[in-house]
Design a protein around this motif. Structure first.
Motif, mmCIF file in Angstrom:
data_model
loop_
_atom_site.group_PDB
_atom_site.id
_atom_site.type_symbol
_atom_site.label_atom_id
_atom_site.label_comp_id
_atom_site.label_asym_id
_atom_site.label_seq_id
_atom_site.Cartn_x
_atom_site.Cartn_y
_atom_site.Cartn_z
ATOM 1 N N ARG A 82 -8.247 12.491 -19.138
ATOM 2 C CA ARG A 82 -8.719 13.547 -18.795
ATOM 3 C C ARG A 82 -8.056 14.606 -17.866
ATOM 4 O O ARG A 82 -8.123 15.682 -17.797
ATOM 5 C CB ARG A 82 -10.268 13.568 -17.957
ATOM 6 N N GLY A 83 -7.171 14.092 -16.920
ATOM 7 C CA GLY A 83 -6.354 14.758 -16.057
ATOM 8 C C GLY A 83 -5.053 14.087 -16.080
ATOM 9 O O GLY A 83 -4.495 13.405 -16.785
ATOM 10 N N ALA A 84 -4.313 14.500 -14.905
ATOM 11 C CA ALA A 84 -2.897 13.882 -14.793
ATOM 12 C C ALA A 84 -2.923 12.464 -14.707
ATOM 13 O O ALA A 84 -3.869 11.714 -14.154
ATOM 14 C CB ALA A 84 -2.161 14.425 -13.615
ATOM 15 N N ALA A 85 -1.950 11.849 -15.222
ATOM 16 C CA ALA A 85 -1.687 10.309 -15.304
ATOM 17 C C ALA A 85 -0.495 9.824 -15.333
ATOM 18 O O ALA A 85 0.326 10.549 -16.260
ATOM 19 C CB ALA A 85 -2.713 9.768 -16.370
ATOM 20 N N SER A 86 -0.318 8.773 -14.834
ATOM 21 C CA SER A 86 1.150 8.142 -14.816
ATOM 22 C C SER A 86 1.090 6.741 -15.472
ATOM 23 O O SER A 86 0.342 5.968 -14.829
ATOM 24 C CB SER A 86 1.758 7.812 -13.472
ATOM 25 N N ILE A 87 1.564 6.730 -16.721
ATOM 26 C CA ILE A 87 1.221 5.834 -17.510
ATOM 27 C C ILE A 87 2.453 4.571 -17.542
ATOM 28 O O ILE A 87 3.702 4.944 -17.665
ATOM 29 C CB ILE A 87 1.003 5.963 -18.956
ATOM 30 N N ARG A 88 2.053 3.415 -17.264
ATOM 31 C CA ARG A 88 3.317 2.500 -17.111
ATOM 32 C C ARG A 88 2.935 1.269 -18.150
ATOM 33 O O ARG A 88 1.691 0.481 -17.739
ATOM 34 C CB ARG A 88 3.259 1.740 -15.885
ATOM 35 N N THR A 89 3.679 1.142 -19.006
ATOM 36 C CA THR A 89 3.568 0.073 -20.134
ATOM 37 C C THR A 89 4.412 -0.659 -20.198
ATOM 38 O O THR A 89 5.865 -0.581 -20.373
ATOM 39 C CB THR A 89 3.263 0.759 -21.621
#
Length: 252
Positions: free
Chosen positions: A75-82
């Motif tokens: 929905r907003g800013a996100a820092s994704i770490r996979t």
């Protein structure tokens, strides 16, 4: 910003993928033969994997088995770490959302910072071992919702998940998709294991966990998902998930 460093498969224990999103977006992930752990270091993710929806604030991660189809929205800013684990050396973890303790959170972030984790590197082997230990001890999270797969039921589910307060009961949902309530009740029971009424309540509460991450007041969140008071919302939340709304947000 995104990154996905490549090394020959036989040298790699764990690959990583980072993706920083500035705002609302949806990403369809390619099917992978490498099982993966999806985590948001900041922001909240909504991940649909096969027939399940999981909401992931920074206190939860999602284990996605190899071959599973999934898409992610924020929905907003996100820092994704996979993290992607080599199929021959992957830990045994049940598919679905997991609670993320502080150590696991730091291990995910560190593995993305120094990765990929390579065979023969002592520091990498240590990180890999700690990751496996934390994943083995991680507790499953209840913040997951089964999704129907038939046409009318899936359209109904999508409408509710987009705006739960607009569809307070089964009659409203059935009217919105031009389907009889009885048919919709039967499809939801068969395809999700929940009655339509129970599914609607669960969906509203699942949706609310995204709003909690916005730092809204408890009353604002309650009203947004169809509860008249903060106490009614908090009571329903505790009965459904066994925890308070305040326990589900950003790590402290």
């Amino acid at each position: 910003m995104s990154s996905f460093r490549q090394k020959p498969d036989h040298d790699v224990l764990v690959r990583f993928y980072t993706l920083d999103h500035p705002g609302r977006t949806t990403v369809v992930w390619p099917v992978s033969v490498w099982p993966k752990l999806v985590f948001a270091a900041s922001g909240t993710l909504a991940v649909r994997a096969e027939d399940r929806l999981s909401i992931l604030p920074p206190t939860r991660a999602l284990w996605v088995p190899p071959g599973a189809r999934h898409e992610m929205s924020c929905r907003g800013a996100a820092s994704i770490r996979t993290l992607y684990f080599h199929p021959k050396h992957a830990p045994t973890v049940p598919a679905g959302p997991l609670q993320v303790r502080p150590l696991l959170r730091e291990l995910i972030v560190e593995a993305c910072r120094v990765g990929p984790l390579l065979r023969g590197n002592p520091h990498h082997a240590c990180l890999d071992g700690l990751l496996r230990s934390e994943l083995a001890d991680a507790q499953p999270s209840p913040f997951q919702l089964g999704l129907p797969n038939s046409d009318a039921a899936r359209r109904a589910a999508d409408l509710v998940l987009a705006s739960p307060s607009k569809y307070p009961d089964a009659e409203a949902v059935a009217a919105a998709v031009a389907c009889s309530r009885r048919t919709l009740e039967r499809r939801f029971a068969l395809e999700t294991g929940l009655s339509l009424g129970r599914w609607l309540q669960h969906a509203r509460l699942i949706y609310s966990t995204q709003l909690l991450d916005d730092r809204r007041s408890l009353l604002d969140v309650a009203l947004a998902v169809g509860y008249a008071t903060a106490s009614a919302y908090a009571g329903a939340f505790r009965r459904e998930f066994g925890v308070t709304p305040a326990s589900t947000g950003r790590p402290r």
